[in-house]
Design a protein around this motif. Structure first.
Motif, PDB file in Angstrom:
ATOM      1  N   GLU A 184       0.966  12.069 -15.347  1.00 38.75           N
ATOM      2  CA  GLU A 184      -0.224  12.839 -15.689  1.00 38.75           C
ATOM      3  C   GLU A 184      -0.384  13.002 -17.196  1.00 38.75           C
ATOM      4  OE1 GLU A 184       0.164  16.502 -13.608  1.00 38.75           O
ATOM      5  OE2 GLU A 184      -0.100  15.586 -11.621  1.00 38.75           O
ATOM      6  N   ASP A 185       0.700  12.824 -17.944  1.00 39.45           N
ATOM      7  CA  ASP A 185       0.659  13.078 -19.391  1.00 39.45           C
ATOM      8  C   ASP A 185       1.714  12.211 -20.063  1.00 39.45           C
ATOM      9  OD1 ASP A 185       0.400  14.083 -21.936  1.00 39.45           O
ATOM     10  OD2 ASP A 185       0.985  16.135 -21.427  1.00 39.45           O
ATOM     11  N   ASP A 186       1.331  11.504 -21.131  1.00 39.68           N
ATOM     12  CA  ASP A 186       2.296  10.658 -21.836  1.00 39.68           C
ATOM     13  C   ASP A 186       2.783  11.294 -23.139  1.00 39.68           C
ATOM     14  OD1 ASP A 186       0.052  10.433 -23.381  1.00 39.68           O
ATOM     15  OD2 ASP A 186      -0.010   8.235 -23.377  1.00 39.68           O
ATOM     16  N   THR A 187       2.528  12.605 -23.300  1.00 41.88           N
ATOM     17  CA  THR A 187       2.975  13.296 -24.509  1.00 41.88           C
ATOM     18  C   THR A 187       4.500  13.406 -24.522  1.00 41.88           C
ATOM     19  OG1 THR A 187       0.959  14.622 -24.520  1.00 41.88           O
ATOM     20  CG2 THR A 187       2.783  15.392 -25.897  1.00 41.88           C
ATOM     21  N   PRO A 188       5.146  12.951 -25.594  1.00 47.51           N
ATOM     22  CA  PRO A 188       6.612  13.044 -25.656  1.00 47.51           C
ATOM     23  C   PRO A 188       7.078  14.495 -25.681  1.00 47.51           C
ATOM     24  CG  PRO A 188       5.771  11.465 -27.272  1.00 47.51           C
ATOM     25  CD  PRO A 188       4.595  12.226 -26.759  1.00 47.51           C
ATOM     26  N   ASP A 189       8.296  14.744 -25.153  1.00 45.21           N
ATOM     27  CA  ASP A 189       8.866  16.076 -25.230  1.00 45.21           C
ATOM     28  C   ASP A 189       9.423  16.326 -26.625  1.00 45.21           C
ATOM     29  OD1 ASP A 189      11.336  14.771 -25.399  1.00 45.21           O
ATOM     30  OD2 ASP A 189      11.920  15.219 -23.341  1.00 45.21           O
ATOM     31  N   ARG A 190      10.078  17.457 -26.818  1.00 43.22           N
ATOM     32  CA  ARG A 190      10.543  17.815 -28.158  1.00 43.22           C
ATOM     33  C   ARG A 190      11.624  16.884 -28.673  1.00 43.22           C
ATOM     34  NH1 ARG A 190      14.123  23.338 -27.344  1.00 43.22           N
ATOM     35  NH2 ARG A 190      15.297  22.683 -25.490  1.00 43.22           N
ATOM     36  N   GLN A 230       0.812  -1.206   0.000  1.00 44.31           N
ATOM     37  CA  GLN A 230       0.000   0.000   0.000  1.00 44.31           C
ATOM     38  C   GLN A 230       0.850   1.262   0.000  1.00 44.31           C
ATOM     39  OE1 GLN A 230      -3.360   0.249  -0.362  1.00 44.31           O
ATOM     40  NE2 GLN A 230      -3.101  -1.906  -0.844  1.00 44.31           N
ATOM     41  N   ALA A 231       2.033   1.213   0.617  1.00 42.55           N
ATOM     42  CA  ALA A 231       2.883   2.398   0.657  1.00 42.55           C
ATOM     43  C   ALA A 231       3.287   2.802  -0.733  1.00 42.55           C
ATOM     44  CB  ALA A 231       4.119   2.122   1.511  1.00 42.55           C
ATOM     45  N   GLY A 232       3.633   1.822  -1.570  1.00 47.81           N
ATOM     46  CA  GLY A 232       4.028   2.138  -2.934  1.00 47.81           C
ATOM     47  C   GLY A 232       2.887   2.756  -3.697  1.00 47.81           C
ATOM     48  N   ALA A 233       1.673   2.183  -3.479  1.00 48.65           N
ATOM     49  CA  ALA A 233       0.511   2.685  -4.196  1.00 48.65           C
ATOM     50  C   ALA A 233       0.190   4.118  -3.799  1.00 48.65           C
ATOM     51  CB  ALA A 233      -0.690   1.782  -3.925  1.00 48.65           C
ATOM     52  N   ALA A 234       0.575   4.515  -2.568  1.00 49.13           N
ATOM     53  CA  ALA A 234       0.242   5.851  -2.078  1.00 49.13           C
ATOM     54  C   ALA A 234       1.275   6.891  -2.481  1.00 49.13           C
ATOM     55  CB  ALA A 234       0.119   5.826  -0.561  1.00 49.13           C
ATOM     56  N   ASP A 235       2.438   6.460  -2.982  1.00 46.68           N
ATOM     57  CA  ASP A 235       3.519   7.408  -3.203  1.00 46.68           C
ATOM     58  C   ASP A 235       3.473   8.046  -4.591  1.00 46.68           C
ATOM     59  OD1 ASP A 235       4.397   6.994  -0.667  1.00 46.68           O
ATOM     60  OD2 ASP A 235       5.916   5.548  -1.200  1.00 46.68           O
ATOM     61  N   CYS A 236       4.011   7.375  -5.599  1.00 44.57           N
ATOM     62  CA  CYS A 236       4.151   8.008  -6.908  1.00 44.57           C
ATOM     63  C   CYS A 236       3.437   7.254  -8.023  1.00 44.57           C
ATOM     64  CB  CYS A 236       5.630   8.167  -7.253  1.00 44.57           C
ATOM     65  SG  CYS A 236       6.512   9.278  -6.128  1.00 44.57           S
ATOM     66  N   LEU A 237       2.397   6.529  -7.677  1.00 45.12           N
ATOM     67  CA  LEU A 237       1.639   5.809  -8.699  1.00 45.12           C
ATOM     68  C   LEU A 237       0.515   6.688  -9.229  1.00 45.12           C
ATOM     69  CD1 LEU A 237       1.312   2.103  -7.501  1.00 45.12           C
ATOM     70  CD2 LEU A 237       2.574   2.998  -9.443  1.00 45.12           C
ATOM     71  N   ALA A 238       0.852   7.589 -10.134  1.00 44.67           N
ATOM     72  CA  ALA A 238      -0.149   8.402 -10.814  1.00 44.67           C
ATOM     73  C   ALA A 238      -0.828   7.520 -11.871  1.00 44.67           C
ATOM     74  CB  ALA A 238       0.524   9.606 -11.463  1.00 44.67           C
ATOM     75  N   GLU A 239      -1.606   8.113 -12.736  1.00 46.40           N
ATOM     76  CA  GLU A 239      -2.321   7.344 -13.760  1.00 46.40           C
ATOM     77  C   GLU A 239      -1.346   6.521 -14.604  1.00 46.40           C
ATOM     78  OE1 GLU A 239      -5.233   8.138 -17.634  1.00 46.40           O
ATOM     79  OE2 GLU A 239      -4.747   9.763 -16.251  1.00 46.40           O
ATOM     80  N   ARG A 240      -1.721   5.293 -14.874  1.00 54.11           N
ATOM     81  CA  ARG A 240      -0.867   4.408 -15.665  1.00 54.11           C
ATOM     82  C   ARG A 240      -0.827   4.893 -17.105  1.00 54.11           C
ATOM     83  NH1 ARG A 240      -0.318  -1.978 -14.745  1.00 54.11           N
ATOM     84  NH2 ARG A 240       0.792  -2.584 -16.636  1.00 54.11           N
ATOM     85  N   GLN A 241       0.379   5.003 -17.644  1.00 53.03           N
ATOM     86  CA  GLN A 241       0.555   5.554 -18.984  1.00 53.03           C
ATOM     87  C   GLN A 241       1.249   4.571 -19.937  1.00 53.03           C
ATOM     88  OE1 GLN A 241      -0.791   8.204 -19.905  1.00 53.03           O
ATOM     89  NE2 GLN A 241      -0.998   9.623 -18.200  1.00 53.03           N
TER      90      GLN A 241
END
Length: 242
Positions: A73-79, A7-18
C-alpha cells in the motif's frame, strides 16, 4: 519448487505494485538488498526468537539472484531506509512470505488488513505447524501461558503464547487478559482502550474471551509478569470453547 502465476496468487497478497528488481544479497531472516541498493523488508511476518541461521538460509535460497516484484500500500521507507513489501519471485504464484511460512521459517505477525492475504498466509503457517516443520518442530515453539518464566526468556522477541484467559480486568486505559491469578508474576495480554472497538467489531470483545482458550502473538515485554500488547485483531486466535 515455485510454480507459475495463477488466479489464486493474484487474489492473495498482490496489492498495488510498488517496484521490482533483482536480489543481490540477503541481509537477515526477513530482509534483503536489491542490486540498485534498496533494502526490502518482508511485510507481515516475523522471525522466531533470535535471528536463526536456518531462516536466513531459507530466504537466501528463495530470492538470491532472482528477479522480484514488490507489492504493498505504501513504498515509503521506514526510519532505517527499508521498504516494506509483499514480495513475489518472477514466475511464482506465492509470495516469499507465504513460502517462508509454509516451510516453518517465519511467524505471521497478525498485522494484515486484507482478508484474502491474511487467510492465505494463516493457512501457510498452519500447514507448517501441523506438519511440525522448521520452527514448529520445537516443542517450545508455542509458549505455555502457565509458564511465565519461559515467556520471559523471550523478552524483546516476537513470540506465540497459548493458554486460557482466567479473567479480564481494566486498569485505567488498559484492559488486561489475565492468564494467571498473580499479576506481578503471571502472563497477561493487554489492549488499549482506544482500540477496543476494533476487537469488538471483530467479535473479539475482551469480556467474550474470558474462560476461552486463545493464542496470542507479539513482542514480549515485562511489567511485573510477562506481557504482550495486542495492537491488532490478527494477534488473537480463539482456539475453542469453554
Amino acid at each position: 519448487m515455485l510454480t507459475s502465476f495463477g488466479q489464486a496468487g493474484a487474489a492473495d497478497c498482490l496489492a498495488e505494485r510498488q517496484g521490482e528488481g533483482r536480489v543481490a544479497a540477503v541481509v537477515d531472516a526477513r530482509s534483503f538488498r536489491l542490486d540498485d541498493g534498496r533494502e526490502i523488508r518482508l511485510a507481515s511476518i516475523e522471525r522466531e526468537g533470535t535471528d536463526r541461521v536456518s531462516a536466513r538460509a531459507a530466504l537466501s535460497a528463495i530470492v538470491t539472484g532472482r528477479d522480484v516484484t514488490l507489492h504493498g500500500e505504501d513504498d515509503t521507507p521506514d526510519r532505517y531506509g527499508r521498504q516494506s513489501a509483499f514480495v513475489f519471485v518472477a514466475g511464482s504464484e506465492h509470495s516469499v512470505q507465504g513460502e517462508l511460512l509454509r516451510r516453518g521459517e517465519a511467524l505471521l505477525s497478525g498485522d494484515i488488513s486484507d482478508k484474502n492475504c491474511a487467510a492465505a498466509l494463516a493457512a501457510a503457517e498452519r500447514a507448517a505447524r501441523d506438519a511440525k516443520l522448521g520452527i514448529w518442530a520445537e516443542t517450545t515453539a508455542i509458549k505455555n501461558a502457565e509458564s511465565p518464566g519461559d515467556i520471559l526468556a523471550a523478552m524483546g522477541h516476537f513470540t506465540v503464547v497459548e493458554g486460557r484467559v482466567l479473567s479480564v480486568r481494566q486498569a485505567g486505559a488498559i484492559t488486561y487478559l489475565n492468564f494467571g491469578r498473580n499479576w506481578t508474576r503471571d502472563f497477561a495480554a493487554t489492549i488499549s482502550r482506544r482500540i477496543i472497538p476494533a476487537f469488538e467489531n471483530a467479535g473479539l470483545g475482551p469480556k467474550s474471551l474470558e474462560n476461552r482458550r486463545i493464542r496470542v502473538r507479539g513482542v514480549v515485554s515485562s511489567r511485573g509478569g510477562p506481557r504482550i500488547e495486542l495492537l491488532r485483531v490478527g494477534q488473537i486466535e480463539v482456539l475453542g470453547g469453554n
